[in-house]
Design a protein around this motif. Sequence first.
Motif, mmCIF file in Angstrom:
data_model
loop_
_atom_site.group_PDB
_atom_site.id
_atom_site.type_symbol
_atom_site.label_atom_id
_atom_site.label_comp_id
_atom_site.label_asym_id
_atom_site.label_seq_id
_atom_site.Cartn_x
_atom_site.Cartn_y
_atom_site.Cartn_z
ATOM 1 N N GLY A 197 0.802 -1.207 0.000
ATOM 2 C CA GLY A 197 0.000 0.000 0.000
ATOM 3 C C GLY A 197 0.843 1.270 0.000
ATOM 4 N N PHE A 198 0.200 2.395 -0.283
ATOM 5 C CA PHE A 198 0.849 3.706 -0.358
ATOM 6 C C PHE A 198 0.450 4.521 0.850
ATOM 7 C CE2 PHE A 198 0.446 8.207 -1.784
ATOM 8 C CZ PHE A 198 1.771 8.476 -2.086
ATOM 9 N N LYS A 199 1.429 5.102 1.543
ATOM 10 C CA LYS A 199 1.154 5.883 2.752
ATOM 11 C C LYS A 199 1.789 7.255 2.618
ATOM 12 C CE LYS A 199 -0.065 6.706 7.074
ATOM 13 N NZ LYS A 199 -0.061 8.190 6.935
ATOM 14 N N PRO B 124 -2.399 3.191 3.927
ATOM 15 C CA PRO B 124 -1.853 2.157 3.046
ATOM 16 C C PRO B 124 -2.840 1.049 2.717
ATOM 17 C CG PRO B 124 -0.947 1.940 5.252
ATOM 18 C CD PRO B 124 -1.691 3.241 5.219
ATOM 19 N N CYS B 125 -3.952 0.989 3.426
ATOM 20 C CA CYS B 125 -4.962 -0.038 3.146
ATOM 21 C C CYS B 125 -5.951 0.394 2.068
ATOM 22 C CB CYS B 125 -5.707 -0.406 4.428
ATOM 23 S SG CYS B 125 -4.668 -1.207 5.669
ATOM 24 N N ASP B 126 -5.724 1.554 1.452
ATOM 25 C CA ASP B 126 -6.604 2.061 0.400
ATOM 26 C C ASP B 126 -5.987 1.725 -0.962
ATOM 27 O OD1 ASP B 126 -8.271 3.415 -1.281
ATOM 28 O OD2 ASP B 126 -8.274 5.280 -0.136
ATOM 29 N N PRO B 127 -6.466 0.683 -1.635
ATOM 30 C CA PRO B 127 -5.774 0.219 -2.853
ATOM 31 C C PRO B 127 -5.853 1.174 -4.027
ATOM 32 C CG PRO B 127 -7.825 -0.982 -2.543
ATOM 33 C CD PRO B 127 -7.625 -0.159 -1.300
ATOM 34 N N LYS B 128 -6.758 2.138 -4.010
ATOM 35 C CA LYS B 128 -6.861 3.002 -5.179
ATOM 36 C C LYS B 128 -5.651 3.915 -5.357
ATOM 37 C CE LYS B 128 -9.801 6.671 -3.122
ATOM 38 N NZ LYS B 128 -10.201 6.042 -1.850
ATOM 39 N N TYR B 129 -4.710 3.868 -4.420
ATOM 40 C CA TYR B 129 -3.451 4.595 -4.548
ATOM 41 C C TYR B 129 -2.286 3.685 -4.946
ATOM 42 C CZ TYR B 129 -5.556 8.729 -2.376
ATOM 43 O OH TYR B 129 -6.345 9.830 -2.106
ATOM 44 N N VAL B 130 -2.570 2.448 -5.293
ATOM 45 C CA VAL B 130 -1.511 1.473 -5.590
ATOM 46 C C VAL B 130 -1.370 1.343 -7.109
ATOM 47 C CG1 VAL B 130 -0.779 -0.922 -5.325
ATOM 48 C CG2 VAL B 130 -1.923 0.250 -3.437
ATOM 49 N N TYR B 131 -0.192 1.718 -7.634
ATOM 50 C CA TYR B 131 0.006 1.775 -9.082
ATOM 51 C C TYR B 131 1.274 1.027 -9.484
ATOM 52 C CZ TYR B 131 -3.160 5.634 -8.106
ATOM 53 O OH TYR B 131 -4.201 6.384 -7.635
ATOM 54 N N THR C 179 -7.000 -8.229 -2.522
ATOM 55 C CA THR C 179 -7.628 -8.313 -1.195
ATOM 56 C C THR C 179 -8.621 -7.196 -0.953
ATOM 57 O OG1 THR C 179 -5.907 -6.990 -0.127
ATOM 58 C CG2 THR C 179 -5.554 -9.375 -0.229
ATOM 59 N N GLY C 180 -8.470 -6.096 -1.715
ATOM 60 C CA GLY C 180 -9.329 -4.937 -1.477
ATOM 61 C C GLY C 180 -8.852 -4.075 -0.327
ATOM 62 N N GLY C 181 -7.652 -4.371 0.201
ATOM 63 C CA GLY C 181 -7.153 -3.559 1.308
ATOM 64 C C GLY C 181 -8.040 -3.700 2.520
ATOM 65 N N TRP C 182 -8.678 -2.614 2.888
ATOM 66 C CA TRP C 182 -9.566 -2.651 4.056
ATOM 67 C C TRP C 182 -11.027 -2.940 3.674
ATOM 68 C CZ3 TRP C 182 -8.351 3.130 5.383
ATOM 69 C CH2 TRP C 182 -8.815 3.943 4.359
ATOM 70 N N THR C 183 -11.274 -3.163 2.372
ATOM 71 C CA THR C 183 -12.642 -3.449 1.937
ATOM 72 C C THR C 183 -12.757 -4.929 1.583
ATOM 73 O OG1 THR C 183 -12.153 -2.872 -0.365
ATOM 74 C CG2 THR C 183 -12.854 -1.093 1.082
ATOM 75 N N ILE C 184 -13.722 -5.276 0.738
ATOM 76 C CA ILE C 184 -13.935 -6.677 0.381
ATOM 77 C C ILE C 184 -12.985 -7.078 -0.743
ATOM 78 C CG2 ILE C 184 -16.336 -6.638 1.097
ATOM 79 C CD1 ILE C 184 -17.134 -6.287 -1.818
ATOM 80 N N PRO C 185 -12.640 -8.348 -0.874
ATOM 81 C CA PRO C 185 -11.744 -8.787 -1.953
ATOM 82 C C PRO C 185 -12.350 -8.514 -3.327
ATOM 83 C CG PRO C 185 -11.953 -10.479 -0.263
ATOM 84 C CD PRO C 185 -12.986 -9.445 0.045
ATOM 85 N N ALA C 186 -11.479 -8.381 -4.309
ATOM 86 C CA ALA C 186 -11.941 -8.184 -5.677
ATOM 87 C C ALA C 186 -12.774 -9.374 -6.122
ATOM 88 C CB ALA C 186 -10.745 -8.017 -6.602
#
Length: 566
Positions: free
Chosen positions: A261-263, A269-276, A307-314
């Motif tokens: 994750g990105f912090k 870092p549990c927010d995957p929309k910042y992972v590129y 994993t979806g980070g802190w949300t549900i898996p893809a």
Amino acid sequence: MTRAARGIVRWPGALFAGLGLLLATAHAQGPAAPPPIARLAPAGIDAQWQTITLHRHGAVGDRVMVTVGIPFPPGMLHDARRVHIEDARGQLVPAHVEATLRWHFDGGGIRAVRAQFHATLAGDSAQLHFVLAPAGAADATAPGWPYAEGLVDGPDGVRVPGVLAALSPQWMAASLIAGPQVPAVPPGAYDRYFETQFAWARKLPRSDGSAWLFDRPTTLFQQYVRTGRADYLAAAVQSYHFYMAHVRRFGAPGWPLCGGGFKLGEVNPCDPKYVYIQPTLLALGLTGDDSQDDAALIERMVGAWDTGGWTIPAGPYTGLTQKFFTERQAGLGLLQIVSAWELTGKREYLQDIGDRVGWLYQHQQHNPDGLGNDGSWRSSWDMHEGNPYDVATDVPGSSPWMTQNIIDGLWHAWLATGDARIPPMITAFGRYLERYGWIDAKTVATVGKDWRDPCSGPGGQISWYWSSAHVDRAKLVAIENSDGWYSDSHNVELTLPVAAARYFSTDPQLQQALDRRMQALVSSYNLACARNASTARRFNWNNRGTGVVQWLMRQRAGSGAAPARP
């Protein structure tokens, strides 16, 4: 020894014509055949494009260390030793050259090499060339070095290359390293829009985590590909190094450790929309930077999306009560898995691409909400905004501008795989946009409100902030009044779904409608709008996926509808 004395091979148009026939034949032979990107190799190469322009970027002295990435189109290069570096007089420069990226299909060959050499830089710039020598030709090899050894202290405390090595935009576009592109020579209206935004976006956002949303490094790398501008390259490299320094390299993906994750600042870092992952592909191919090319880290970053980070898996869309579905998440996730596949060639990533395309296909074509297929990836407005679901007041629909992320992901997936499910999905959304996505002048006159930014001008286009084919227009107006003011700030990225649908559509009426829409959207390149720096991430959301629009609109409408692999 001069270039002529060594019998250097140039690449005439006939070679590319033969290559195209060979690739087309191989494509028809089955699953090991080249994907669509191989069919988009250029028809010819000009030797004048094979330049390497050195720019002093902190290095001291006349003798400097240079590392450069040189990308190649499919089928052109199979032996890295054939790449030679020459100085301005045509003399061979001792260099270490090795493959860094490959095209992952039969006959694809090397996608990029890293060349390392010492050069004389008496002033602030110098020009060299690279050539492709015949197999077995004498070369001048030299030892390489770890990429980090060529870095110096740069602005904002970020280590950067002491010398920037820039390639010509014509070569980079022809290489397909960023997919098909048109060199911005001379620059057009979109390029002037980008340049105007870059004036305020250039400064590195060191503390604003949200300024990295929608992928700042890729935004800069892709426009460097189209322009060859050293200032764009410098900003891209600095942004890439800063971004990767804030990616978590420990722990398993997903909650609670969120490895990959990105912090930064308030970004968790549990927010995957910042992972590129796409920036690593571009940095490796364009600069030779393998310092971040860590298979374990890429696996963590893929895991962040899975994993979806802190949300549900893809997974597949399940209906209007599903939490955490957004078009942004679905599109950016697909795009990053495509990049992971292009980087590594790992079969599990290719399978992941197929799964994600399948989820999007089912969602659009067979939406479980029972409302049929209107061409959008319909979901709940309540769930989209994180509100409690209420069937009586909910608005099932989609965000036109956020769906651009799905189109971008599907476009790259199609280039890499040729999945036959993708063109109909992109065409269907283009038709949806024409029917339900744009606010017409009659609606503006009827409600007595103009939600456009004044910089757009009287003919400026604006899409619904939340669109729908299934509710009374009054509900959409209410959402627009609440959340949609100045949503025309997203017009630039909406050129992608319009242009992509035109590329794939075989319906003459839809083609004409999309052409008219693109003509109207020219107003979105208004420089007065580009100067609006109130939202830092706008630079990314406008530009990350839209450079290809300049290429798409030069293609014949419907030319992407050739048979593709199932």
